[in-house]
Design an enzyme around this catalytic site. Structure first.
Site, PDB file in Angstrom:
ATOM      1  N   SER A  63       0.488 -34.978  22.569  1.00 28.41           N
ATOM      2  CA  SER A  63       1.533 -34.799  23.588  1.00 28.41           C
ATOM      3  C   SER A  63       1.681 -35.959  24.565  1.00 28.41           C
ATOM      4  CB  SER A  63       1.279 -33.526  24.388  1.00 28.41           C
ATOM      5  OG  SER A  63       1.832 -32.439  23.705  1.00 28.41           O
ATOM      6  N   LYS A  66       4.957 -37.607  24.490  1.00 29.62           N
ATOM      7  CA  LYS A  66       6.144 -37.050  25.137  1.00 29.62           C
ATOM      8  C   LYS A  66       6.576 -37.883  26.348  1.00 29.62           C
ATOM      9  CE  LYS A  66       4.989 -32.509  23.317  1.00 29.62           C
ATOM     10  NZ  LYS A  66       4.299 -31.232  23.508  1.00 29.62           N
ATOM     11  N   TYR A 188       9.201 -35.611  15.407  1.00 28.83           N
ATOM     12  CA  TYR A 188       8.269 -35.081  16.416  1.00 28.83           C
ATOM     13  C   TYR A 188       6.814 -35.181  15.931  1.00 28.83           C
ATOM     14  CZ  TYR A 188       5.771 -31.720  19.322  1.00 28.83           C
ATOM     15  OH  TYR A 188       4.839 -31.135  20.142  1.00 28.83           O
ATOM     16  N   TYR A 240      -0.336 -28.828  30.818  1.00 33.39           N
ATOM     17  CA  TYR A 240      -0.230 -27.448  30.335  1.00 33.39           C
ATOM     18  C   TYR A 240      -0.240 -26.494  31.529  1.00 33.39           C
ATOM     19  CZ  TYR A 240      -1.523 -30.017  26.154  1.00 33.39           C
ATOM     20  OH  TYR A 240      -1.570 -30.953  25.163  1.00 33.39           O
ATOM     21  N   VAL A 258      -3.543 -32.613  22.986  1.00 34.64           N
ATOM     22  CA  VAL A 258      -4.597 -31.842  22.333  1.00 34.64           C
ATOM     23  C   VAL A 258      -5.557 -32.709  21.517  1.00 34.64           C
ATOM     24  CG1 VAL A 258      -3.373 -29.629  22.278  1.00 34.64           C
ATOM     25  CG2 VAL A 258      -3.155 -31.209  20.343  1.00 34.64           C
TER      26      VAL A 258
HETATM   27  N1  GLU Z   1       1.623 -31.879  18.044  1.00 34.01           N
HETATM   28  C1  GLU Z   1       1.094 -30.892  18.925  1.00 34.01           C
HETATM   29  C2  GLU Z   1       1.896 -29.617  18.815  1.00 34.01           C
HETATM   30  O1  GLU Z   1       3.088 -29.670  18.772  1.00 34.01           O
HETATM   31  C3  GLU Z   1       1.099 -31.464  20.312  1.00 34.01           C
HETATM   32  C4  GLU Z   1       0.428 -30.554  21.249  1.00 34.01           C
HETATM   33  C5  GLU Z   1      -0.108 -31.223  22.472  1.00 34.01           C
HETATM   34  O2  GLU Z   1      -0.769 -32.260  22.420  1.00 34.01           O
HETATM   35  O3  GLU Z   1       0.158 -30.666  23.520  1.00 34.01           O
HETATM   36  O4  GLU Z   1       1.397 -28.545  18.750  1.00 34.01           O
END
Ligand code: GLU
Length: 304
Positions: A63, A66, A188, A240, A258
């Site tokens: 993530s 992002k 993605y 989160y 994650v």
């Molecule tokens: N590729 C992971 C998902 O979409 C990213 C999650 C993350 O790092 O928050 O579940």
């Protein structure tokens, strides 16, 4: 300030925590990463870089990607993005479906998965070869031309990412995804599979510590206003369901993934990347979170 000494002290302090977290296993390709890995890198706006531990080892940024896609899109389409995505903390798990239904297909913010899928949709609309252009953007930010995708991680997530597929189709049903959901998911999963080290990440986030301009080479990554907004979103939505806890204990805008990475920014001064794959129950790196808390404690630095 002797950052080298400080991060070495932190690495020692957090070592008892390394086996306490849980490595993410819902993406099978991530399950095999050793929980004993730990690295820190600090990059300053003066161009210095301090590292300790496994700071040069590449890991799956997940993530953290992002932030890069958001910076690209905000620069390209500006405020039009906010018609499709909100900017409030969600108070729900990052991959939740329920809120999306209540709120008629407009994701709460660009850092939950639904919001990130909309941002990725924009990347596809704006770029002829989105994966190549994203990789190019990240390489330029990090000053490292060798950064690439880990195809095995992308494939592993594609095979198991049913919840993300559900989100993409749900968004499509609300008319908030313009491209084919399968195409958006592929891009993605690739962005999440970018493989970078703490050293790369600290360097790559430095533009956010310097009002949008890379302080090392003068490259304008985004405008001052956009940098301020990205930092604000990281502060409110980057960790989160632990954004409040992170503000309380660390006091810097940050983003986690994650894969066990967390990057934080001290505007005007530095960016810091930590990596430890063992996660806490909220999905944030357990030792990484503590390391950042100790960093702001030992340096007395915080945005507050
Ligand atoms: N590729 C992971 C998902 O979409 C990213 C999650 C993350 O790092 O928050 O579940």
């Amino acid at each position: 300030m002797d950052y080298q000494k400080i991060i070495e002290r932190i690495a020692e302090d957090v070592s008892p925590l390394l086996d306490k977290g849980e490595v993410a296993s819902y993406i099978p390709a991530l399950a095999g990463v050793s929980p004993s890995k730990f690295g820190i890198a600090v990059a300053t706006v003066r161009g210095e870089c301090f590292t300790t531990g496994d700071a040069s080892e590449c890991f799956s940024i997940q993530s953290l990607s992002k932030v890069f896609t958001l910076a690209m899109v905000m620069d390209r389409i500006g405020d039009a993005l906010w018609e499709r995505v909100g900017r409030e903390a969600s108070g729900n798990p990052f991959n939740s479906l329920v809120q999306l239904e209540y709120e008629h297909g407009r994701p709460r913010n660009p850092f939950i998965n639904a919001g990130a899928l909309v941002v990725t949709d924009c990347i596809i609309l704006e770029n002829h070869d989105p994966m190549r252009d994203l990789r190019g953007f990240v390489r330029t930010c990090a000053g490292n031309n060798t950064i690439g995708y880990d195809e095995s991680v992308a494939l592993s997530e594609k095979e198991t990412g049913h919840r993300n597929a559900a989100l993409a189709h749900f968004l499509k049903s609300y008319g908030n995804l313009y491209n084919d959901p399968g195409r958006v998911l592929d891009v993605y999963y690739h962005q999440c599979s970018l493989s970078m080290s703490c050293k790369d990440l600290a360097r790559a986030f430095l533009f956010l510590a310097n009002g949008g301009t890379d302080p090392v080479n003068g490259n304008i990554v985004c405008g001052l206003r956009q940098a301020k907004r990205i930092n604000a979103l990281m502060q409110t939505c980057g960790l989160y369901d632990e954004g409040g806890e992170f503000a309380f204990r660390v006091g810097l805008p940050g983003k986690s993934g994650v894969g066990g990475g967390i990057v934080a920014v001290m505007p005007g001064e530095l960016s810091i990347a930590v990596w430890s794959p063992g996660l806490n129950t909220a999905g944030n790196s357990l030792a990484g979170f503590k390391a950042l808390e100790l960093f702001t404690t030992y340096t007395s630095k915080s945005i507050f």
